[in-house]
Design a protein around this motif. Structure first.
Motif, PDB file in Angstrom:
ATOM      1  N   PRO A  74     -17.129 -14.334   5.081  1.00  0.00           N
ATOM      2  CA  PRO A  74     -17.589 -13.414   6.127  1.00  0.00           C
ATOM      3  C   PRO A  74     -18.977 -12.821   5.869  1.00  0.00           C
ATOM      4  CG  PRO A  74     -16.216 -12.224   4.581  1.00  0.00           C
ATOM      5  CD  PRO A  74     -16.383 -13.611   4.026  1.00  0.00           C
ATOM      6  N   VAL A  75     -19.823 -13.502   5.102  1.00  0.00           N
ATOM      7  CA  VAL A  75     -21.172 -12.989   4.834  1.00  0.00           C
ATOM      8  C   VAL A  75     -22.203 -13.881   5.529  1.00  0.00           C
ATOM      9  CG1 VAL A  75     -20.784 -11.695   2.714  1.00  0.00           C
ATOM     10  CG2 VAL A  75     -20.978 -14.168   2.592  1.00  0.00           C
ATOM     11  N   HIS A  76     -21.879 -14.274   6.733  1.00  0.00           N
ATOM     12  CA  HIS A  76     -22.679 -15.223   7.513  1.00  0.00           C
ATOM     13  C   HIS A  76     -23.443 -14.561   8.649  1.00  0.00           C
ATOM     14  CE1 HIS A  76     -19.133 -14.433   9.872  1.00  0.00           C
ATOM     15  NE2 HIS A  76     -19.861 -14.757  10.921  1.00  0.00           N
ATOM     16  N   PHE A  77     -23.247 -13.270   8.867  1.00  0.00           N
ATOM     17  CA  PHE A  77     -23.665 -12.657  10.127  1.00  0.00           C
ATOM     18  C   PHE A  77     -25.173 -12.698  10.366  1.00  0.00           C
ATOM     19  CE2 PHE A  77     -19.486 -10.707   9.385  1.00  0.00           C
ATOM     20  CZ  PHE A  77     -18.899 -10.922  10.614  1.00  0.00           C
ATOM     21  N   TRP A  78     -25.961 -12.874   9.325  1.00  0.00           N
ATOM     22  CA  TRP A  78     -27.403 -12.965   9.499  1.00  0.00           C
ATOM     23  C   TRP A  78     -27.819 -14.292  10.138  1.00  0.00           C
ATOM     24  CZ3 TRP A  78     -29.845 -17.065   7.143  1.00  0.00           C
ATOM     25  CH2 TRP A  78     -29.106 -17.726   6.145  1.00  0.00           C
ATOM     26  N   THR A  79     -26.994 -15.305  10.001  1.00  0.00           N
ATOM     27  CA  THR A  79     -27.411 -16.683  10.291  1.00  0.00           C
ATOM     28  C   THR A  79     -27.852 -16.919  11.737  1.00  0.00           C
ATOM     29  OG1 THR A  79     -25.880 -17.408   8.552  1.00  0.00           O
ATOM     30  CG2 THR A  79     -26.749 -19.091  10.044  1.00  0.00           C
ATOM     31  N   PRO A  80     -27.036 -16.605  12.762  1.00  0.00           N
ATOM     32  CA  PRO A  80     -27.459 -16.942  14.137  1.00  0.00           C
ATOM     33  C   PRO A  80     -28.750 -16.250  14.558  1.00  0.00           C
ATOM     34  CG  PRO A  80     -25.119 -16.383  14.052  1.00  0.00           C
ATOM     35  CD  PRO A  80     -25.688 -16.007  12.733  1.00  0.00           C
ATOM     36  N   ASP A  81     -28.880 -14.955  14.286  1.00  0.00           N
ATOM     37  CA  ASP A  81     -30.075 -14.229  14.710  1.00  0.00           C
ATOM     38  C   ASP A  81     -31.311 -14.670  13.937  1.00  0.00           C
ATOM     39  OD1 ASP A  81     -28.632 -12.759  16.582  1.00  0.00           O
ATOM     40  OD2 ASP A  81     -28.163 -11.165  15.167  1.00  0.00           O
TER      41      ASP A  81
ATOM     42  N   SER B 214     -22.706 -23.959  13.721  1.00  0.00           N
ATOM     43  CA  SER B 214     -22.282 -25.238  13.153  1.00  0.00           C
ATOM     44  C   SER B 214     -22.500 -25.261  11.646  1.00  0.00           C
ATOM     45  CB  SER B 214     -23.052 -26.383  13.807  1.00  0.00           C
ATOM     46  OG  SER B 214     -22.856 -27.600  13.115  1.00  0.00           O
ATOM     47  N   THR B 215     -23.609 -24.675  11.176  1.00  0.00           N
ATOM     48  CA  THR B 215     -23.863 -24.656   9.732  1.00  0.00           C
ATOM     49  C   THR B 215     -22.825 -23.801   9.000  1.00  0.00           C
ATOM     50  OG1 THR B 215     -25.360 -22.730   9.780  1.00  0.00           O
ATOM     51  CG2 THR B 215     -26.337 -24.898  10.128  1.00  0.00           C
ATOM     52  N   ILE B 216     -22.335 -22.750   9.661  1.00  0.00           N
ATOM     53  CA  ILE B 216     -21.270 -21.936   9.064  1.00  0.00           C
ATOM     54  C   ILE B 216     -20.015 -22.783   8.888  1.00  0.00           C
ATOM     55  CG2 ILE B 216     -19.777 -19.922   9.415  1.00  0.00           C
ATOM     56  CD1 ILE B 216     -22.125 -18.707  11.057  1.00  0.00           C
ATOM     57  N   ALA B 217     -19.686 -23.551   9.919  1.00  0.00           N
ATOM     58  CA  ALA B 217     -18.517 -24.428   9.843  1.00  0.00           C
ATOM     59  C   ALA B 217     -18.717 -25.512   8.782  1.00  0.00           C
ATOM     60  CB  ALA B 217     -18.247 -25.059  11.202  1.00  0.00           C
TER      61      ALA B 217
ATOM     62  N   VAL C 220      -9.135 -20.393   1.318  1.00  0.00           N
ATOM     63  CA  VAL C 220      -9.028 -19.442   2.431  1.00  0.00           C
ATOM     64  C   VAL C 220     -10.391 -19.240   3.088  1.00  0.00           C
ATOM     65  CG1 VAL C 220      -8.530 -17.046   3.035  1.00  0.00           C
ATOM     66  CG2 VAL C 220      -7.011 -18.279   1.473  1.00  0.00           C
ATOM     67  N   LEU C 221     -11.433 -19.071   2.273  1.00  0.00           N
ATOM     68  CA  LEU C 221     -12.786 -18.882   2.820  1.00  0.00           C
ATOM     69  C   LEU C 221     -13.245 -20.134   3.572  1.00  0.00           C
ATOM     70  CD1 LEU C 221     -14.613 -17.038  -0.105  1.00  0.00           C
ATOM     71  CD2 LEU C 221     -13.788 -16.067   2.043  1.00  0.00           C
ATOM     72  N   ALA C 222     -12.913 -21.312   3.042  1.00  0.00           N
ATOM     73  CA  ALA C 222     -13.289 -22.555   3.719  1.00  0.00           C
ATOM     74  C   ALA C 222     -12.620 -22.654   5.080  1.00  0.00           C
ATOM     75  CB  ALA C 222     -12.914 -23.750   2.855  1.00  0.00           C
ATOM     76  N   ALA C 223     -11.330 -22.351   5.146  1.00  0.00           N
ATOM     77  CA  ALA C 223     -10.603 -22.423   6.417  1.00  0.00           C
ATOM     78  C   ALA C 223     -11.174 -21.430   7.425  1.00  0.00           C
ATOM     79  CB  ALA C 223      -9.121 -22.151   6.183  1.00  0.00           C
ATOM     80  N   LEU C 224     -11.479 -20.220   6.970  1.00  0.00           N
ATOM     81  CA  LEU C 224     -12.040 -19.212   7.870  1.00  0.00           C
ATOM     82  C   LEU C 224     -13.432 -19.607   8.353  1.00  0.00           C
ATOM     83  CD1 LEU C 224     -10.918 -15.943   6.014  1.00  0.00           C
ATOM     84  CD2 LEU C 224     -10.025 -16.831   8.169  1.00  0.00           C
ATOM     85  N   SER C 225     -14.248 -20.141   7.466  1.00  0.00           N
ATOM     86  CA  SER C 225     -15.609 -20.539   7.842  1.00  0.00           C
ATOM     87  C   SER C 225     -15.592 -21.668   8.856  1.00  0.00           C
ATOM     88  CB  SER C 225     -16.396 -20.969   6.595  1.00  0.00           C
ATOM     89  OG  SER C 225     -16.607 -19.888   5.723  1.00  0.00           O
ATOM     90  N   MET C 226     -14.762 -22.681   8.599  1.00  0.00           N
ATOM     91  CA  MET C 226     -14.676 -23.807   9.534  1.00  0.00           C
ATOM     92  C   MET C 226     -14.218 -23.344  10.913  1.00  0.00           C
ATOM     93  SD  MET C 226     -13.069 -26.955   7.296  1.00  0.00           S
ATOM     94  CE  MET C 226     -11.760 -26.000   6.519  1.00  0.00           C
ATOM     95  N   THR C 227     -13.165 -22.547  10.937  1.00  0.00           N
ATOM     96  CA  THR C 227     -12.573 -22.141  12.210  1.00  0.00           C
ATOM     97  C   THR C 227     -13.500 -21.196  12.968  1.00  0.00           C
ATOM     98  OG1 THR C 227     -10.383 -22.355  11.206  1.00  0.00           O
ATOM     99  CG2 THR C 227     -10.537 -21.144  13.286  1.00  0.00           C
ATOM    100  N   PHE C 228     -14.009 -20.195  12.276  1.00  0.00           N
ATOM    101  CA  PHE C 228     -14.898 -19.234  12.939  1.00  0.00           C
ATOM    102  C   PHE C 228     -16.143 -19.920  13.485  1.00  0.00           C
ATOM    103  CE2 PHE C 228     -18.494 -16.357  12.928  1.00  0.00           C
ATOM    104  CZ  PHE C 228     -18.010 -15.267  13.627  1.00  0.00           C
ATOM    105  N   GLY C 229     -16.796 -20.730  12.646  1.00  0.00           N
ATOM    106  CA  GLY C 229     -18.029 -21.375  13.073  1.00  0.00           C
ATOM    107  C   GLY C 229     -17.844 -22.263  14.285  1.00  0.00           C
ATOM    108  N   ASN C 230     -16.802 -23.075  14.282  1.00  0.00           N
ATOM    109  CA  ASN C 230     -16.586 -23.996  15.397  1.00  0.00           C
ATOM    110  C   ASN C 230     -16.157 -23.273  16.672  1.00  0.00           C
ATOM    111  OD1 ASN C 230     -17.198 -26.556  14.233  1.00  0.00           O
ATOM    112  ND2 ASN C 230     -15.274 -26.492  13.098  1.00  0.00           N
TER     113      ASN C 230
END
Length: 453
Positions: free
Chosen positions: A212-219, A290-293, A264-274
């Motif tokens: 969950p430390v991805h929030f900077w990425t899209p902006d 997509s890069t998050i996934a 757990v982090l991998a599953a959350l990253s894949m699902t959230f990103g997609n």
């Protein structure tokens, strides 16, 4: 000392190259700076290829010279060249064009340091060099979106880095050393080691855009130039995840169940990103999610380290594949535009580019016989061999979701009419990047499958 310097000669070449590029930029010679970067990165890559098979350490085991650190140079050296060519296409004749080339070199050096880390201080140093250079690149346009994106990158990085440093002090205090191998002691407190590992994952996960430390990425991606967004999507990510692989090699499962935490982090990253990518109308934001996934998929290889014979191979192959398909997708986006509407009718007006974009997106999904399929096949195999079959199933289901995501770009290209407007032209550098990555995406995919067979 001489032996140690020879062992890290690829990284020293990258450092020397980057300093030369910076000096050429100070002399206001951006084109010469670009050529210096190309020559230096190719030289470092060639030296690393010649050193493949080496498995040793340098400077009292603080830096590891092994498959991960050498392949990091082999992947990130050409990656830096490709993204510099995209930068030339997009930022040519701008006031700080050469500065971008030097920052790309420094950021790549930081990622290479991360990939060979044998000491906690090298992880901290690599993250600082890689991400600080990235922050400066993201702020290049000097407008509100880029400044906002760079500030978010900086703030998230500062917080994640502070948390990581706080946790790593527990590791160093417990083990009595900053060497990563010092954690391989079953007598250490499992709670303290778990706390240190979680904080380390926060710091590394920030650079790799892991949930969950991805929030900077899209902006940050949306505000930055397209070439810089492409660079940030690949180079820091590979360095960070290779560093995580170096850490877990020495971390006993008896102290902390790190494979479960990463799963757990991998599953959350894949699902959230997609899932979130399904709602994006901006192609850059879609590729950002997509890069998050894709980071989630990449973690499957890290989970297999020490437990699966496919782990290291999967990290390397998917790293190569991810570079090719991501660089190609961003290159065509640079040539066409960042809105989904910009891709309407592309199949008629630019059929080859439309086919290329389709190949890159299908490779990101993991369709055979493309490079992305070869990488994901090995990642899934590593997860299954490690006893995480359920995670491989989650990854396969997410691949199906990602197909719906990427069809949001493919459908307008072939089944919608183009809007009236000026047709954009591709710069030579952009054309070179998408054509070369297009060919290699197919060649690498078939080549890896032939090699496995």
């Amino acid at each position: 000392m001489a032996t140690d310097l020879l062992n890290i000669s690829p990284q020293l070449i990258v450092l020397s190259t980057t300093v030369i590029v910076l000096c050429l930029e100070m002399a206001r010679l951006p084109r010469a700076a670009l050529w210096a970067l190309v020559v230096g990165m190719l030289t470092a890559t060639g030296v690393a290829v010649d050193m493949l098979g080496t498995d040793t350490t340098a400077f009292s085991t603080t830096f590891r010279v092994d498959a991960l650190s050498l392949w990091a140079v082999i992947i990130l050296g050409p990656a830096t060249i490709l993204f510099a060519l995209l930068g030339r296409s997009e930022l040519k004749d701008s006031a700080r064009e050469g500065t971008i080339y030097s920052l790309m070199g420094f950021s790549a050096l930081g990622a290479m340091i991360l990939a060979g880390s044998g000491d906690l201080m090298f992880i901290v140093l690599g993250l600082l060099i890689s991400t600080l250079a990235g922050m400066a690149m993201a702020a290049h346009p000097r407008n509100d979106p880029s400044s906002e994106g760079a500030m978010k990158y900086f703030i998230y990085g500062s917080v994640a880095g502070a948390i990581m440093l706080f946790g790593l002090t527990f590791w160093a205090g417990l083990a009595g050393t900053t060497l990563i191998s010092g954690i391989n002691n079953p007598d250490l407190s499992s709670y303290a080691v778990m706390f240190g590992f979680i904080t380390l994952v926060i710091g590394i996960g920030y650079a790799a855009s892991l949930f969950p430390v991805h929030f900077w990425t899209p902006d940050t991606f949306e505000g930055a130039p397209v070439s810089i967004a492409a660079y940030l999507s690949v180079v820091p990510k590979i360095g960070a995840l290779f560093a995580l692989a170096q850490v877990v090699r020495d971390l006993p499962v008896s102290l902390v169940d790190w494979p479960l935490i990463l799963a757990v982090l991998a599953a959350l990253s894949m699902t959230f990103g997609n899932v979130v990518a399904l709602w994006q109308d901006n192609v850059i934001r879609l590729l950002a999610y997509s890069t998050i996934a894709q980071s989630g998929y990449y973690v499957l290889g890290v989970i297999g380290v020490g437990q699966s014979s496919l782990a290291i191979d999967s990290l390397v192959v998917f790293g190569v594949a991810y570079l090719l398909m991501n660089a190609g997708a961003f290159a065509i986006t640079l040539g066409e535009g960042t809105r989904l509407d910009d891709f309407k009718g592309m199949g008629k007006r630019r059929p080859w580019q439309a086919v290329g974009m389709t190949i890159f997106l299908l490779s990101l999904v993991g369709m055979p016989p493309l490079a992305g399929f070869a990488g994901k096949f090995l990642l899934f195999g590593a997860a299954i061999e490690s006893g995480y079959s359920w995670l491989a199933v989650v990854a396969i289901l997410n691949s199906a979701i990602s197909l719906a995501v990427y069809m949001r770009i493919v459908v307008p290209m072939f089944f919608q009419e183009a809007e009236d407007g000026q047709i954009r032209t591709y710069a030579p550098g952009t054309s070179f990047v998408w054509i070369s990555t297009f060919v290699l995406t197919v060649v690498v995919g078939i080549g890896v499958q032939w090699f496995l067979t």
